[in-house]
Design a protein around this motif. Structure first.
Motif, short mmCIF file in Angstrom:
data_model
loop_
_atom_site.label_atom_id
_atom_site.label_comp_id
_atom_site.label_asym_id
_atom_site.label_seq_id
_atom_site.Cartn_x
_atom_site.Cartn_y
_atom_site.Cartn_z
N ARG A 6 92.39 -46.38 4.56
CA ARG A 6 93.00 -45.90 5.79
C ARG A 6 92.81 -44.39 5.94
O ARG A 6 92.45 -43.90 7.01
N HIS A 7 93.00 -43.66 4.86
CA HIS A 7 92.82 -42.21 4.91
C HIS A 7 91.34 -41.83 5.06
O HIS A 7 91.01 -40.87 5.75
N ARG A 8 90.48 -42.57 4.40
CA ARG A 8 89.03 -42.29 4.53
C ARG A 8 88.57 -42.53 5.96
O ARG A 8 87.80 -41.73 6.50
N ILE A 9 89.03 -43.62 6.55
CA ILE A 9 88.64 -43.91 7.93
C ILE A 9 89.19 -42.85 8.87
O ILE A 9 88.50 -42.38 9.78
N GLY A 10 90.43 -42.43 8.65
CA GLY A 10 91.01 -41.36 9.48
C GLY A 10 90.26 -40.05 9.34
O GLY A 10 90.04 -39.34 10.33
N ALA A 11 89.84 -39.72 8.12
CA ALA A 11 89.08 -38.50 7.91
C ALA A 11 87.72 -38.59 8.61
O ALA A 11 87.28 -37.65 9.27
N GLY A 12 87.07 -39.74 8.47
CA GLY A 12 85.79 -39.93 9.15
C GLY A 12 85.92 -39.86 10.66
O GLY A 12 85.10 -39.24 11.34
N ALA A 13 86.97 -40.47 11.18
CA ALA A 13 87.20 -40.42 12.63
C ALA A 13 87.45 -38.99 13.09
O ALA A 13 87.01 -38.59 14.17
N SER A 14 88.15 -38.20 12.27
CA SER A 14 88.40 -36.80 12.62
C SER A 14 87.11 -36.00 12.67
O SER A 14 86.91 -35.18 13.57
N VAL A 15 86.23 -36.24 11.69
CA VAL A 15 84.93 -35.54 11.69
C VAL A 15 84.11 -35.96 12.90
O VAL A 15 83.51 -35.11 13.58
N VAL A 16 84.08 -37.25 13.19
CA VAL A 16 83.33 -37.74 14.35
C VAL A 16 83.92 -37.15 15.64
O VAL A 16 83.17 -36.73 16.54
N LEU A 17 85.23 -37.09 15.73
CA LEU A 17 85.89 -36.55 16.92
C LEU A 17 85.47 -35.10 17.18
O LEU A 17 85.05 -34.76 18.29
N VAL A 18 85.56 -34.27 16.17
CA VAL A 18 85.22 -32.85 16.35
C VAL A 18 83.73 -32.68 16.62
O VAL A 18 83.33 -31.88 17.48
#
Length: 93
Positions: A6-18
């Motif tokens: 869950r945290h890895r996916i959230g971190a990846g989504a944050s990188v993709v978002l920015v």
């Protein structure tokens, strides 16, 4: 360390978002933003309950920034570990 999927996916989504925002790819940014409540819905619900819409509006970008700092810390930590290992190895010779 928060290494659950869950945290890895959230971190990846944050990188993709920015990255998507920097490239002005709004569709990809919206998709990445839509992933965040899926993985952190409980946390965002807490922010909304405790502080209302203003807290949520401030909390989500701050959480993304927190995740980006965590992602940036990984190569720094690995580099430090590798350099320290090299020092120790050369001392043992």
């Amino acid at each position: 360390l928060n290494l659950s999927w869950r945290h890895r996916i959230g971190a990846g989504a944050s990188v993709v978002l920015v990255t998507a925002l920097a490239r002005r790819n709004l569709r990809l940014a919206a998709t990445a933003l839509a992933v965040l409540p899926l993985v952190d819905g409980d946390f965002y619900a807490l922010l909304l309950r405790r502080g209302g819409p203003k807290m949520l509006a401030v909390g989500v970008p701050l959480h993304v920034l927190h995740r980006l700092a965590a992602v940036a810390a990984v190569p720094v930590a690995v580099t430090g570990h590798l350099l320290d290992s090299r020092k120790r190895a050369s001392r043992d010779l």
